[in-house]
Scaffold this motif. Structure first.
Motif, PDB file in Angstrom:
ATOM      1  N   ASP A 176       0.968  -1.312   0.147  1.00  0.00           N
ATOM      2  CA  ASP A 176       0.138  -0.073   0.070  1.00  0.00           C
ATOM      3  C   ASP A 176       0.731   1.006  -0.102  1.00  0.00           C
ATOM      4  O   ASP A 176       2.164   1.111   0.081  1.00  0.00           O
ATOM      5  CB  ASP A 176      -0.905  -0.154   1.271  1.00  0.00           C
ATOM      6  CG  ASP A 176      -0.284   0.016   2.423  1.00  0.00           C
ATOM      7  OD1 ASP A 176       0.872  -0.163   2.524  1.00  0.00           O
ATOM      8  OD2 ASP A 176      -1.178   0.105   3.635  1.00  0.00           O
ATOM      9  N   LYS A 177       0.393   2.197  -0.172  1.00  0.00           N
ATOM     10  CA  LYS A 177       0.807   3.619  -0.231  1.00  0.00           C
ATOM     11  C   LYS A 177       1.728   3.992   0.969  1.00  0.00           C
ATOM     12  O   LYS A 177       3.067   4.579   0.689  1.00  0.00           O
ATOM     13  CB  LYS A 177       0.050   4.848  -0.123  1.00  0.00           C
ATOM     14  CG  LYS A 177      -0.843   4.695  -1.675  1.00  0.00           C
ATOM     15  CD  LYS A 177      -1.819   6.015  -1.596  1.00  0.00           C
ATOM     16  CE  LYS A 177      -2.515   5.785  -3.131  1.00  0.00           C
ATOM     17  NZ  LYS A 177      -3.487   6.995  -3.117  1.00  0.00           N
ATOM     18  N   SER A 178       1.511   3.721   2.291  1.00  0.00           N
ATOM     19  CA  SER A 178       2.370   4.030   3.471  1.00  0.00           C
ATOM     20  C   SER A 178       3.566   3.000   3.223  1.00  0.00           C
ATOM     21  O   SER A 178       4.777   3.643   3.636  1.00  0.00           O
ATOM     22  CB  SER A 178       1.577   3.619   4.664  1.00  0.00           C
ATOM     23  OG  SER A 178       1.424   2.165   4.522  1.00  0.00           O
ATOM     24  N   GLU A 179       3.426   1.762   2.816  1.00  0.00           N
ATOM     25  CA  GLU A 179       4.790   0.898   2.599  1.00  0.00           C
ATOM     26  C   GLU A 179       5.398   1.523   1.552  1.00  0.00           C
ATOM     27  O   GLU A 179       6.769   1.351   1.654  1.00  0.00           O
ATOM     28  CB  GLU A 179       4.443  -0.525   2.385  1.00  0.00           C
ATOM     29  CG  GLU A 179       3.544  -1.257   3.573  1.00  0.00           C
ATOM     30  CD  GLU A 179       3.267  -2.742   3.219  1.00  0.00           C
ATOM     31  OE1 GLU A 179       3.358  -2.821   2.005  1.00  0.00           O
ATOM     32  OE2 GLU A 179       2.397  -3.390   3.995  1.00  0.00           O
ATOM     33  N   GLU A 180       5.098   1.932   0.499  1.00  0.00           N
ATOM     34  CA  GLU A 180       5.766   2.441  -0.594  1.00  0.00           C
ATOM     35  C   GLU A 180       6.473   3.778  -0.268  1.00  0.00           C
ATOM     36  O   GLU A 180       7.605   3.925  -0.588  1.00  0.00           O
ATOM     37  CB  GLU A 180       4.850   2.626  -2.068  1.00  0.00           C
ATOM     38  CG  GLU A 180       4.272   1.541  -2.456  1.00  0.00           C
ATOM     39  CD  GLU A 180       3.489   1.820  -3.733  1.00  0.00           C
ATOM     40  OE1 GLU A 180       3.071   3.112  -4.013  1.00  0.00           O
ATOM     41  OE2 GLU A 180       2.896   1.030  -4.247  1.00  0.00           O
ATOM     42  N   LYS A 181       5.814   4.469   0.765  1.00  0.00           N
ATOM     43  CA  LYS A 181       6.291   5.972   0.974  1.00  0.00           C
ATOM     44  C   LYS A 181       7.643   5.537   1.907  1.00  0.00           C
ATOM     45  O   LYS A 181       8.605   6.158   1.820  1.00  0.00           O
ATOM     46  CB  LYS A 181       5.326   6.450   1.774  1.00  0.00           C
ATOM     47  CG  LYS A 181       5.676   7.954   2.213  1.00  0.00           C
ATOM     48  CD  LYS A 181       4.809   8.750   3.017  1.00  0.00           C
ATOM     49  CE  LYS A 181       5.010  10.102   3.293  1.00  0.00           C
ATOM     50  NZ  LYS A 181       4.195  10.737   4.209  1.00  0.00           N
ATOM     51  N   GLU A 200      11.514   6.458   1.361  1.00  0.00           N
ATOM     52  CA  GLU A 200      12.542   7.405   2.399  1.00  0.00           C
ATOM     53  C   GLU A 200      13.551   6.558   2.971  1.00  0.00           C
ATOM     54  O   GLU A 200      14.661   7.182   2.973  1.00  0.00           O
ATOM     55  CB  GLU A 200      11.423   7.718   3.692  1.00  0.00           C
ATOM     56  CG  GLU A 200      10.393   8.619   3.246  1.00  0.00           C
ATOM     57  CD  GLU A 200       9.463   8.810   4.549  1.00  0.00           C
ATOM     58  OE1 GLU A 200       9.582   8.011   5.619  1.00  0.00           O
ATOM     59  OE2 GLU A 200       8.566   9.489   4.485  1.00  0.00           O
ATOM     60  N   ARG A 201      13.368   5.253   3.065  1.00  0.00           N
ATOM     61  CA  ARG A 201      14.719   4.349   3.440  1.00  0.00           C
ATOM     62  C   ARG A 201      15.638   4.525   2.290  1.00  0.00           C
ATOM     63  O   ARG A 201      17.027   4.732   2.621  1.00  0.00           O
ATOM     64  CB  ARG A 201      14.197   2.923   3.583  1.00  0.00           C
ATOM     65  CG  ARG A 201      14.756   2.405   4.666  1.00  0.00           C
ATOM     66  CD  ARG A 201      14.382   1.062   4.966  1.00  0.00           C
ATOM     67  NE  ARG A 201      12.883   0.786   5.229  1.00  0.00           N
ATOM     68  CZ  ARG A 201      11.770  -0.024   4.646  1.00  0.00           C
ATOM     69  NH1 ARG A 201      12.255  -0.607   3.763  1.00  0.00           N
ATOM     70  NH2 ARG A 201      10.621   0.186   4.977  1.00  0.00           N
ATOM     71  N   GLU A 202      15.243   4.705   0.920  1.00  0.00           N
ATOM     72  CA  GLU A 202      16.503   4.865   0.016  1.00  0.00           C
ATOM     73  C   GLU A 202      16.815   5.853  -0.059  1.00  0.00           C
ATOM     74  O   GLU A 202      18.128   6.273  -0.255  1.00  0.00           O
ATOM     75  CB  GLU A 202      15.450   4.158  -1.553  1.00  0.00           C
ATOM     76  CG  GLU A 202      16.329   4.409  -2.589  1.00  0.00           C
ATOM     77  CD  GLU A 202      17.438   3.110  -2.490  1.00  0.00           C
ATOM     78  OE1 GLU A 202      18.304   3.080  -3.199  1.00  0.00           O
ATOM     79  OE2 GLU A 202      17.077   2.043  -1.811  1.00  0.00           O
ATOM     80  N   GLU A 203      16.097   7.020   0.081  1.00  0.00           N
ATOM     81  CA  GLU A 203      16.714   8.270  -0.065  1.00  0.00           C
ATOM     82  C   GLU A 203      17.676   8.675   1.056  1.00  0.00           C
ATOM     83  O   GLU A 203      18.507   9.326   0.960  1.00  0.00           O
ATOM     84  CB  GLU A 203      15.479   9.273   0.116  1.00  0.00           C
ATOM     85  CG  GLU A 203      14.500   9.582  -0.806  1.00  0.00           C
ATOM     86  CD  GLU A 203      13.323  10.356  -0.847  1.00  0.00           C
ATOM     87  OE1 GLU A 203      13.253  10.846   0.281  1.00  0.00           O
ATOM     88  OE2 GLU A 203      12.475  10.534  -1.684  1.00  0.00           O
TER      89      GLU A 203
END
Length: 116
Positions: A66-71, A75-78
């Motif tokens: 879902d969107k929260s997991e994608e977000k 953020e983790r990647e950034e």
């Protein structure tokens, strides 16, 4: 009196269900029916709960994130990218300081030769 073998439940003309015994004298037929139905019902209920639980788990796992997991993943990647940039910047700064004071480790001219 012998139990009528051809029938599961004794006929009402012989005796009441509460007075009937099964197999041995101490096993009440009425209590046996109630106990077996309670055990069978609980087994069916637990089987139904397990099946529903497994179906829900499979549906949840196969669902797209879902969107929260994608977000959170973005953020983790950034953060990881920013950390790598900071590491590279600190390394270059430390290398400059080492060069300035002559502490930079260059290749050793007396290094051992490798036999290939």
């Amino acid at each position: 009196m012998d139990y009528p073998v051809r029938k599961i439940l004794p006929p009402g003309s012989l005796c009441k269900l509460s007075a009937a015994r099964w197999g041995v004298c101490w096993v009440n037929f009425e209590a046996l029916i109630i106990a077996m139905s309670a055990v069978g019902g609980s087994l069916l209920l637990s089987l139904a709960v397990c099946c529903c639980y497994c179906c829900c788990c499979k549906r949840k796992k196969s669902r797209k994130p879902d969107k929260s997991e994608e977000k959170a993943m973005r953020e983790r990647e950034e953060r990881r990218i920013r950390q790598e940039e900071r590491r590279a910047e600190m390394k270059s700064r430390h290398d400059e300081i080492r060069k300035k004071y002559g502490l930079f480790k260059e290749e050793n001219p007396y290094a051992r030769f490798e036999n290939n």
